[in-house]
Design a protein around this motif. Structure first.
Motif, PDB file in Angstrom:
ATOM      1  N   THR A   1      23.613   1.057 -23.111  1.00  0.00           N
ATOM      2  CA  THR A   1      23.418   1.322 -24.530  1.00  0.00           C
ATOM      3  C   THR A   1      23.798   0.183 -25.467  1.00  0.00           C
ATOM      4  OG1 THR A   1      25.587   2.296 -24.529  1.00  0.00           O
ATOM      5  CG2 THR A   1      23.739   3.785 -24.273  1.00  0.00           C
TER       6      THR A   1
ATOM      7  N   ILE B   1      19.810   8.426 -24.809  1.00  0.00           N
ATOM      8  CA  ILE B   1      20.498   7.143 -24.643  1.00  0.00           C
ATOM      9  C   ILE B   1      21.435   6.842 -25.808  1.00  0.00           C
ATOM     10  CG2 ILE B   1      20.187   4.657 -24.439  1.00  0.00           C
ATOM     11  CD1 ILE B   1      17.449   5.258 -23.179  1.00  0.00           C
ATOM     12  N   VAL B   2      20.914   6.942 -27.041  1.00  0.00           N
ATOM     13  CA  VAL B   2      21.729   6.425 -28.139  1.00  0.00           C
ATOM     14  C   VAL B   2      22.665   7.466 -28.744  1.00  0.00           C
ATOM     15  CG1 VAL B   2      20.036   4.668 -28.744  1.00  0.00           C
ATOM     16  CG2 VAL B   2      19.995   6.868 -29.935  1.00  0.00           C
ATOM     17  N   ASP B   3      22.408   8.731 -28.494  1.00  0.00           N
ATOM     18  CA  ASP B   3      23.255   9.730 -29.134  1.00  0.00           C
ATOM     19  C   ASP B   3      23.528  10.861 -28.143  1.00  0.00           C
ATOM     20  OD1 ASP B   3      24.712  11.106 -30.925  1.00  0.00           O
ATOM     21  OD2 ASP B   3      23.093  11.482 -32.356  1.00  0.00           O
ATOM     22  N   ASN B   4      24.193  10.498 -27.037  1.00  0.00           N
ATOM     23  CA  ASN B   4      24.349  11.444 -25.941  1.00  0.00           C
ATOM     24  C   ASN B   4      25.053  12.735 -26.370  1.00  0.00           C
ATOM     25  OD1 ASN B   4      27.181  10.634 -25.743  1.00  0.00           O
ATOM     26  ND2 ASN B   4      26.352   8.760 -24.819  1.00  0.00           N
TER      27      ASN B   4
ATOM     28  N   ILE C   1      30.437   1.812 -16.569  1.00  0.00           N
ATOM     29  CA  ILE C   1      29.139   2.227 -17.115  1.00  0.00           C
ATOM     30  C   ILE C   1      28.249   1.005 -17.354  1.00  0.00           C
ATOM     31  CG2 ILE C   1      28.093   3.087 -19.249  1.00  0.00           C
ATOM     32  CD1 ILE C   1      28.832   5.318 -17.490  1.00  0.00           C
TER      33      ILE C   1
ATOM     34  N   PRO D   1      33.791   8.057 -25.981  1.00  0.00           N
ATOM     35  CA  PRO D   1      32.433   8.489 -25.605  1.00  0.00           C
ATOM     36  C   PRO D   1      31.792   7.614 -24.538  1.00  0.00           C
ATOM     37  CG  PRO D   1      32.410   7.434 -27.764  1.00  0.00           C
ATOM     38  CD  PRO D   1      33.847   7.567 -27.372  1.00  0.00           C
ATOM     39  N   LYS D   2      32.355   6.459 -24.311  1.00  0.00           N
ATOM     40  CA  LYS D   2      31.754   5.542 -23.345  1.00  0.00           C
ATOM     41  C   LYS D   2      31.661   6.169 -21.952  1.00  0.00           C
ATOM     42  CE  LYS D   2      31.697   0.903 -21.824  1.00  0.00           C
ATOM     43  NZ  LYS D   2      32.247  -0.415 -21.692  1.00  0.00           N
TER      44      LYS D   2
ATOM     45  N   SER E   1      31.011   9.237 -21.193  1.00  0.00           N
ATOM     46  CA  SER E   1      30.225  10.465 -21.156  1.00  0.00           C
ATOM     47  C   SER E   1      29.262  10.535 -19.976  1.00  0.00           C
ATOM     48  CB  SER E   1      29.450  10.575 -22.476  1.00  0.00           C
ATOM     49  OG  SER E   1      28.363  11.437 -22.312  1.00  0.00           O
TER      50      SER E   1
HETATM   51  C1  NAG Z   1      27.357   7.934 -25.647  1.00  0.00           C
HETATM   52  O1  NAG Z   1      27.143   7.730 -27.028  1.00  0.00           O
HETATM   53  C2  NAG Z   1      28.181   7.057 -27.688  1.00  0.00           C
HETATM   54  C3  NAG Z   1      27.831   7.022 -29.150  1.00  0.00           C
HETATM   55  O2  NAG Z   1      27.659   8.316 -29.640  1.00  0.00           O
HETATM   56  C4  NAG Z   1      28.324   5.661 -27.112  1.00  0.00           C
HETATM   57  O3  NAG Z   1      29.410   5.008 -27.723  1.00  0.00           O
HETATM   58  C5  NAG Z   1      28.572   5.755 -25.618  1.00  0.00           C
HETATM   59  O4  NAG Z   1      28.607   4.476 -25.059  1.00  0.00           O
HETATM   60  C6  NAG Z   1      27.475   6.587 -24.945  1.00  0.00           C
HETATM   61  N1  NAG Z   1      27.857   6.788 -23.561  1.00  0.00           N
HETATM   62  C7  NAG Z   1      27.015   6.620 -22.564  1.00  0.00           C
HETATM   63  C8  NAG Z   1      27.544   6.851 -21.225  1.00  0.00           C
HETATM   64  O5  NAG Z   1      25.863   6.293 -22.728  1.00  0.00           O
END
Ligand code: NAG
Ligand code: NAG
Length: 560
Positions: free
Chosen positions: A13, A65-68, A248, A538-539, A541
């Motif tokens: 991302t 991708i951008v707003d998981n 990640i 959030p990284k 996630s």
């Molecule tokens: C999930 O989204 C957040 C922003 O909302 C971002 O900082 C993070 O890297 C994303 N995580 C993944 C695993 O893509």
């Protein structure tokens, strides 16, 4: 332990190339839909998630991708009403499933769905497998089970790599492995706690303590003494946590020349493991001699590590692959347990009545040796403490975020009554299952809330004088397939029993050893005061437990 098994497909991302990826996806999607799209018009298809913001074709991919977190919130709501939805992740048909039956179906032994592709991805990007060794695994189609998959023959060199790996991993889940690992962990964790003098107040950043002392004790328990002696404990821990934060990035990485930093960080942690492997582990003469056949070896660590790395060597897998897989073990060992124990303790510290309740329970699980005066934690007793168990489960429920992912490798796979086509992906994110209101909510506490007593039922018991009191009992608040923090099926985390003992024991030891109060929230590196409490980073996630993004500064005094 093997959380990395479940790290799933997806895309990186970083803003640098996100637009490049999106453009590529757009082109591929348009192409794919042209080619395959017309065949999908039949009715027996799961409901399709409307595209995000109405952006055709790739709207959902963009949000994924951008707003998981918004993607998850949206799909969680949708999945309250149905148990399967489909969307496109780039060109790939992807199904999100929820509900105990579907989750169970995903975990069932099956020739039509497999998680191996994602494991291969992690072996390459996280565990530094050499190309040659990856090929050996990729060519072995016989599967993980004792009997080769129907219609497959052993690879040319005769080795069933997947089966061998799986067979060794399973030994980690056995009672002896778990209890030796727990005993060693307790011994080494205690040493680290004794470093705080009795009765003297100290100010400590709690999560940093977990990342160094808890992880230090766990790594030594797994690997033996020689690793830290060779490369230095602080040095290894620094290298390891740096690696943990770029996992990640590695999975969805750009080529090295475009973004060399994550690869450098990986190389540093890897080099330390390789140094230990070659100079200590492999320097042991005849690792399989009777003399070395012990449950825990000072140079080769836990029996499981010794047998695993020795087997890899015998099968001709390279030192790089062996050292890399060992690094993967370190990630599995700490990636979930440390954040979970950290969150649980922070919750307990912020809630005085809860602290008292857990402390009282924990104290009941210690015995004191009458001759030495030493305290000893009775693990069996501790594992049965209801409030401690409830806190443990609730913390996993709320803070684990793993996308359990399988690929359809058969002609079709049947889930929720639908036939899903070959090469499609099926995901069961714990985030969706663990936050399902229908499964978890109580009258007063929604699923979104951390409620430490969610898994407590009160049974009425008669005490001697005829009075009736209420006794807490642990009861999981939902069904077993609503809760799968360790994944499931053949690839279920083999370290889950140890992880549970380690987390619960750490909490029990901390609350019964220290008087503790919060001073303030501080930044993650502990250097500056923070004006807000910790939130999940959030990284992480979808890949593991979500660590806090702030630390809690506490003042404590060791009282025992
Ligand atoms: C999930 O989204 C957040 C922003 O909302 C971002 O900082 C993070 O890297 C994303 N995580 C993944 C695993 O893509
Ligand atoms: C996990 O799945 C969610 C959607 O269910 C997605 O937004 C997120 O990017 C995924 N994370 C990873 C690491 O693949």
């Amino acid at each position: 332990m093997d959380a990395i098994n479940y790290i799933t497909t997806g895309f990186r991302t970083s803003p640098f190339y996100i637009s490049a990826i999106l453009l590529l996806l757009l082109l591929v999607s348009v192409f794919a839909i042209r080619v395959f799209g017309n065949h999908c018009a039949e009715s027996s298809e799961p409901w399709e998630l409307p595209n995000w913001k109405g952006i055709p074709l790739i709207g959902n991919t963009i949000q994924y991708i951008v707003d998981n977190s918004s993607f998850i919130t949206r799909t969680t709501l949708v999945l309250q009403a149905r148990d399967i939805v489909q969307f496109r992740l780039g060109p790939i048909k992807t199904y999100l499933v929820s509900g105990p039956q579907n989750v169970q179906a995903l975990f069932r032994k099956s020739a039509s769905v497999s998680g191996d592709k994602f494991l291969l991805m992690t072996m390459e990007s996280l565990m530094c497998y050499t190309k040659e060794d990856l090929t050996k695994f990729a060519n072995d189609k016989t599967g993980r089970l004792a009997v080769p998959k129907e219609g497959t023959a052993a690879p040319q060199d005769g080795t069933r790599y997947w089966h061998g790996m799986h067979h060794h991993m399973k030994t980690l889940a056995q009672i002896t492995s778990t209890s030796v690992l727990t005993d060693k962990f307790l011994e080494f964790f205690d040493e680290r706690i004794q470093a705080y003098p009795l009765g003297e107040p100290a100010t400590v950043n709690l999560f940093n303590f977990m990342r160094t002392k808890m992880a230090g004790a766990a790594i030594r328990a797994l690997a033996g003494d020689a690793l830290f002696a060779r490369v230095g404990e602080d040095n290894l821990l620094d290298a390891f946590w740096a690696y943990d934060t770029i996992v990640i990035n590695l999975l969805y990485a750009l080529p090295k020349w475009m973004d060399p930093k994550p690869w450098k960080i990986r190389a540093h942690a890897f080099d330390l493991c390789l140094e230990w492997l070659q100079r200590d582990f492999d320097a042991v003469e005849d690792p399989e001699s009777e003399r070395n056949d012990v449950d825990w070896h000072p140079v080769m660590g836990l029996r499981f590590i010794r047998e695993f790395l020795t087997w890899y060597k015998k099968e001709g897998l390279s030192d790089n692959t062996r050292a890399g897989h060992f690094l993967g073990f370190l990630l599995g060992l700490n990636g979930n347990t440390i954040p979970i124990a950290g969150w649980a303790l922070m919750e307990i510290i912020l809630d005085r009545p809860l602290w008292k309740a857990v402390q009282e329970e924990a104290e009941s699980a210690f015995t004191v040796n009458p001759t030495t005066g030493k305290r000893n934690l009775d693990i069996q007793k501790m594992m049965g403490l209801p409030i401690l168990q409830s806190v443990y489960v609730e913390t996993l429920r709320v803070h684990v975020s793993v996308n359990v992912t399988r690929e359809v490798v058969g002609e079709t796979a049947t889930i929720a009554g639908y036939k899903l086509p070959r090469n499609s992906l099926i995901q069961a994110p714990t985030r969706i299952a663990h936050f399902n209101e229908k499964a978890w909510a109580t009258a007063d506490h929604s699923a979104a809330e951390f409620w430490p007593y969610r898994h407590i039922k009160y049974a009425e018991v008669q005490v001697e004088n005829g009075e009736v009191t209420k006794k807490p009992e642990f009861v999981l608040a939902a069904g077993p397939n609503d809760f799968f923090p360790y994944g499931g099926g053949v690839s279920i985390c083999p370290g889950r029993h140890f992880a549970k003992q380690e987390i619960m024991a750490t909490i029990a030891i901390m609350v019964s050893t220290f008087d503790m109060e919060m001073v303030e929230w501080v930044s993650f590196d502990g250097k500056t005061k923070s004006n807000r409490p910790a939130q999940e980073n959030p990284k992480y996630s979808g890949s593991a437990s979500m660590p806090p993004d702030r630390d809690m500064k506490v003042r404590w005094t060791r009282r025992i």
